[in-house]
Motif scaffolding. Structure first.
Motif, PDB file in Angstrom:
ATOM      1  N   GLU A  65       0.829  -1.202   0.000  1.00 24.65           N
ATOM      2  CA  GLU A  65       0.000   0.000   0.000  1.00 24.65           C
ATOM      3  C   GLU A  65       0.865   1.254   0.000  1.00 24.65           C
ATOM      4  OE1 GLU A  65      -3.101   2.123   3.059  1.00 24.65           O
ATOM      5  OE2 GLU A  65      -3.135  -0.065   2.932  1.00 24.65           O
ATOM      6  N   THR A  66       1.905   1.247   0.779  1.00 25.80           N
ATOM      7  CA  THR A  66       2.825   2.390   0.833  1.00 25.80           C
ATOM      8  C   THR A  66       3.476   2.608  -0.530  1.00 25.80           C
ATOM      9  OG1 THR A  66       3.227   2.003   3.172  1.00 25.80           O
ATOM     10  CG2 THR A  66       4.859   3.319   1.994  1.00 25.80           C
ATOM     11  N   LYS A  67       3.870   1.514  -1.176  1.00 20.67           N
ATOM     12  CA  LYS A  67       4.491   1.616  -2.498  1.00 20.67           C
ATOM     13  C   LYS A  67       3.513   2.228  -3.495  1.00 20.67           C
ATOM     14  CE  LYS A  67       6.689  -1.134  -6.096  1.00 20.67           C
ATOM     15  NZ  LYS A  67       7.033  -2.486  -6.542  1.00 20.67           N
ATOM     16  N   VAL A  68       2.253   1.767  -3.484  1.00 22.60           N
ATOM     17  CA  VAL A  68       1.241   2.308  -4.400  1.00 22.60           C
ATOM     18  C   VAL A  68       1.017   3.792  -4.119  1.00 22.60           C
ATOM     19  CG1 VAL A  68      -1.220   2.219  -4.971  1.00 22.60           C
ATOM     20  CG2 VAL A  68       0.094   0.111  -4.829  1.00 22.60           C
ATOM     21  N   LYS A  69       0.931   4.150  -2.841  1.00 22.56           N
ATOM     22  CA  LYS A  69       0.719   5.559  -2.482  1.00 22.56           C
ATOM     23  C   LYS A  69       1.885   6.421  -2.960  1.00 22.56           C
ATOM     24  CE  LYS A  69      -2.262   5.044   1.539  1.00 22.56           C
ATOM     25  NZ  LYS A  69      -2.378   5.220   2.995  1.00 22.56           N
ATOM     26  N   LEU A  72       1.536   6.872  -6.632  1.00 19.87           N
ATOM     27  CA  LEU A  72       0.449   7.806  -6.935  1.00 19.87           C
ATOM     28  C   LEU A  72       0.861   9.253  -6.655  1.00 19.87           C
ATOM     29  CD1 LEU A  72      -2.671   5.875  -5.576  1.00 19.87           C
ATOM     30  CD2 LEU A  72      -2.115   6.388  -7.959  1.00 19.87           C
ATOM     31  N   PHE A  73       1.527   9.481  -5.528  1.00 19.62           N
ATOM     32  CA  PHE A  73       1.965  10.842  -5.223  1.00 19.62           C
ATOM     33  C   PHE A  73       3.017  11.315  -6.227  1.00 19.62           C
ATOM     34  CE2 PHE A  73       0.242  10.186  -0.851  1.00 19.62           C
ATOM     35  CZ  PHE A  73      -0.629  11.260  -0.873  1.00 19.62           C
ATOM     36  N   SER A  74       3.868  10.426  -6.674  1.00 17.81           N
ATOM     37  CA  SER A  74       4.852  10.775  -7.688  1.00 17.81           C
ATOM     38  C   SER A  74       4.150  11.160  -8.989  1.00 17.81           C
ATOM     39  CB  SER A  74       5.807   9.607  -7.920  1.00 17.81           C
ATOM     40  OG  SER A  74       6.705   9.905  -8.953  1.00 17.81           O
ATOM     41  N   ALA A  75       3.164  10.355  -9.384  1.00 17.61           N
ATOM     42  CA  ALA A  75       2.409  10.650 -10.610  1.00 17.61           C
ATOM     43  C   ALA A  75       1.632  11.956 -10.451  1.00 17.61           C
ATOM     44  CB  ALA A  75       1.457   9.502 -10.921  1.00 17.61           C
ATOM     45  N   LEU A  76       1.092  12.186  -9.269  1.00 20.45           N
ATOM     46  CA  LEU A  76       0.368  13.432  -9.012  1.00 20.45           C
ATOM     47  C   LEU A  76       1.303  14.631  -9.135  1.00 20.45           C
ATOM     48  CD1 LEU A  76      -2.208  14.894  -8.074  1.00 20.45           C
ATOM     49  CD2 LEU A  76      -1.464  14.493  -5.730  1.00 20.45           C
ATOM     50  N   GLY A  77       2.509  14.507  -8.601  1.00 15.96           N
ATOM     51  CA  GLY A  77       3.493  15.589  -8.713  1.00 15.96           C
ATOM     52  C   GLY A  77       3.863  15.848 -10.166  1.00 15.96           C
ATOM     53  N   ASP A  78       4.067  14.770 -10.946  1.00 14.65           N
ATOM     54  CA  ASP A  78       4.370  14.928 -12.372  1.00 14.65           C
ATOM     55  C   ASP A  78       3.220  15.626 -13.095  1.00 14.65           C
ATOM     56  OD1 ASP A  78       6.756  13.653 -11.936  1.00 14.65           O
ATOM     57  OD2 ASP A  78       6.090  11.696 -12.737  1.00 14.65           O
ATOM     58  N   ALA A  79       1.994  15.191 -12.808  1.00 11.70           N
ATOM     59  CA  ALA A  79       0.820  15.797 -13.457  1.00 11.70           C
ATOM     60  C   ALA A  79       0.694  17.266 -13.069  1.00 11.70           C
ATOM     61  CB  ALA A  79      -0.441  15.033 -13.069  1.00 11.70           C
ATOM     62  N   ARG A  80       0.968  17.586 -11.826  1.00 15.52           N
ATOM     63  CA  ARG A  80       0.879  18.977 -11.367  1.00 15.52           C
ATOM     64  C   ARG A  80       1.923  19.840 -12.079  1.00 15.52           C
ATOM     65  NH1 ARG A  80       0.736  19.151  -5.264  1.00 15.52           N
ATOM     66  NH2 ARG A  80      -1.388  18.488  -5.641  1.00 15.52           N
ATOM     67  N   ARG A  81       3.146  19.299 -12.217  1.00 15.40           N
ATOM     68  CA  ARG A  81       4.186  20.058 -12.936  1.00 15.40           C
ATOM     69  C   ARG A  81       3.802  20.266 -14.400  1.00 15.40           C
ATOM     70  NH1 ARG A  81       7.235  17.275  -9.327  1.00 15.40           N
ATOM     71  NH2 ARG A  81       7.476  15.404 -10.611  1.00 15.40           N
ATOM     72  N   GLN A  82       3.275  19.228 -15.017  1.00 17.50           N
ATOM     73  CA  GLN A  82       2.859  19.358 -16.415  1.00 17.50           C
ATOM     74  C   GLN A  82       1.735  20.376 -16.547  1.00 17.50           C
ATOM     75  OE1 GLN A  82       1.823  15.421 -17.716  1.00 17.50           O
ATOM     76  NE2 GLN A  82       3.957  14.771 -17.942  1.00 17.50           N
ATOM     77  N   ALA A  83       0.783  20.369 -15.613  1.00 15.30           N
ATOM     78  CA  ALA A  83      -0.317  21.329 -15.652  1.00 15.30           C
ATOM     79  C   ALA A  83       0.213  22.760 -15.488  1.00 15.30           C
ATOM     80  CB  ALA A  83      -1.334  21.010 -14.553  1.00 15.30           C
ATOM     81  N   GLU A  84       1.181  22.940 -14.595  1.00 17.33           N
ATOM     82  CA  GLU A  84       1.766  24.274 -14.407  1.00 17.33           C
ATOM     83  C   GLU A  84       2.488  24.738 -15.672  1.00 17.33           C
ATOM     84  OE1 GLU A  84       4.214  23.911 -10.941  1.00 17.33           O
ATOM     85  OE2 GLU A  84       2.493  23.951  -9.572  1.00 17.33           O
ATOM     86  N   GLU A  85       3.221  23.820 -16.317  1.00 16.96           N
ATOM     87  CA  GLU A  85       3.911  24.162 -17.561  1.00 16.96           C
ATOM     88  C   GLU A  85       2.906  24.555 -18.644  1.00 16.96           C
ATOM     89  OE1 GLU A  85       6.387  20.876 -18.668  1.00 16.96           O
ATOM     90  OE2 GLU A  85       7.678  21.086 -16.914  1.00 16.96           O
ATOM     91  N   LEU A  86       1.828  23.771 -18.777  1.00 15.17           N
ATOM     92  CA  LEU A  86       0.805  24.076 -19.779  1.00 15.17           C
ATOM     93  C   LEU A  86       0.112  25.398 -19.470  1.00 15.17           C
ATOM     94  CD1 LEU A  86      -0.774  20.560 -20.385  1.00 15.17           C
ATOM     95  CD2 LEU A  86       0.675  21.868 -21.944  1.00 15.17           C
ATOM     96  N   ASN A  87      -0.148  25.666 -18.188  1.00 13.69           N
ATOM     97  CA  ASN A  87      -0.754  26.945 -17.796  1.00 13.69           C
ATOM     98  C   ASN A  87       0.165  28.099 -18.167  1.00 13.69           C
ATOM     99  OD1 ASN A  87      -3.316  26.862 -16.829  1.00 13.69           O
ATOM    100  ND2 ASN A  87      -2.738  26.592 -14.690  1.00 13.69           N
ATOM    101  N   HIS A  88       1.448  27.932 -17.910  1.00 12.75           N
ATOM    102  CA  HIS A  88       2.418  28.972 -18.246  1.00 12.75           C
ATOM    103  C   HIS A  88       2.437  29.222 -19.757  1.00 12.75           C
ATOM    104  CE1 HIS A  88       5.961  31.482 -17.894  1.00 12.75           C
ATOM    105  NE2 HIS A  88       6.570  30.738 -18.809  1.00 12.75           N
ATOM    106  N   LYS A  89       2.456  28.148 -20.549  1.00 13.87           N
ATOM    107  CA  LYS A  89       2.455  28.290 -22.006  1.00 13.87           C
ATOM    108  C   LYS A  89       1.165  28.951 -22.483  1.00 13.87           C
ATOM    109  CE  LYS A  89       5.474  24.400 -23.159  1.00 13.87           C
ATOM    110  NZ  LYS A  89       5.557  23.081 -23.815  1.00 13.87           N
ATOM    111  N   LEU A  90       0.033  28.567 -21.889  1.00 15.53           N
ATOM    112  CA  LEU A  90      -1.254  29.159 -22.267  1.00 15.53           C
ATOM    113  C   LEU A  90      -1.277  30.650 -21.952  1.00 15.53           C
ATOM    114  CD1 LEU A  90      -4.141  28.743 -23.292  1.00 15.53           C
ATOM    115  CD2 LEU A  90      -4.797  28.211 -20.935  1.00 15.53           C
ATOM    116  N   GLU A  91      -0.795  31.033 -20.781  1.00 19.19           N
ATOM    117  CA  GLU A  91      -0.737  32.448 -20.418  1.00 19.19           C
ATOM    118  C   GLU A  91       0.171  33.213 -21.372  1.00 19.19           C
ATOM    119  OE1 GLU A  91       0.542  32.456 -16.372  1.00 19.19           O
ATOM    120  OE2 GLU A  91      -1.414  31.820 -15.593  1.00 19.19           O
ATOM    121  N   GLN A  92       1.282  32.598 -21.735  1.00 15.29           N
ATOM    122  CA  GLN A  92       2.210  33.231 -22.673  1.00 15.29           C
ATOM    123  C   GLN A  92       1.537  33.435 -24.031  1.00 15.29           C
ATOM    124  OE1 GLN A  92       5.779  30.931 -23.081  1.00 15.29           O
ATOM    125  NE2 GLN A  92       7.046  32.717 -23.511  1.00 15.29           N
ATOM    126  N   ARG A  93       0.834  32.407 -24.517  1.00 17.32           N
ATOM    127  CA  ARG A  93       0.127  32.526 -25.805  1.00 17.32           C
ATOM    128  C   ARG A  93      -0.969  33.578 -25.735  1.00 17.32           C
ATOM    129  NH1 ARG A  93       1.135  27.783 -29.102  1.00 17.32           N
ATOM    130  NH2 ARG A  93       3.394  27.675 -28.935  1.00 17.32           N
TER     131      ARG A  93
END
Length: 136
Positions: A65-69, A72-93
């Motif tokens: 369970e700890t390994k899965v968590k 999941l938190f690692s994937a959540l962090g990656d998704a959050r970084r990608q969302a921030e990058e996309l938001n930054h690009k969208l604001e720039q555009r």
């Protein structure tokens, strides 16, 4: 004297039998107590084995369970970084689009009449001559 010796011997024999019976009873009780203790000991060992098995199972499950968590938190962090990058690009555009809109508006304001929207008349009229002569 013989009678007394016989009486003593009989009494000693009875006492010996009584003592032997008492010893047999004590041995039987001790044997029973020992068997009960051995059964209880065996039952405690079984319970200990079951509890140890449950504990090991719980530990394995918690590790999984700890390994899965963590994944999941690692994937959540990656998704959050990608969302921030996309938001930054969208604001720039969006800023680039706003700047282009502003430039187009400025260009349209500078040129009041676009040259491509006028057609040159093929025949000259008096009004055309008047307008041309007066700088219209």
């Amino acid at each position: 004297k013989q009678w007394y010796q016989r009486r003593v011997a009989i009494t000693a024999g009875k006492n010996l039998k009584n003592e032997q019976n008492i010893l047999k009873n004590i041995q039987a009780q001790e044997s029973e107590t020992l068997l009960r203790a051995q059964r209880e000991n065996e039952e405690l060992r079984k319970q200990n084995t079951i509890l140890t098995s449950r504990q090991e199972s719980i530990i394995r499950n918690l590790r999984a369970e700890t390994k899965v968590k963590m994944e999941l938190f690692s994937a959540l962090g990656d998704a959050r970084r990608q969302a921030e990058e996309l938001n930054h690009k969208l604001e720039q555009r969006c800023r680039e689009n706003d700047m282009l809109k502003q430039r187009v508006a400025e260009a349209m304001a500078v040129s009041s009449f676009p040259t491509s929207s006028f057609s040159v008349p093929t025949t000259t009229t008096a009004a055309d001559t008047f307008y041309s002569a007066n700088g219209f």
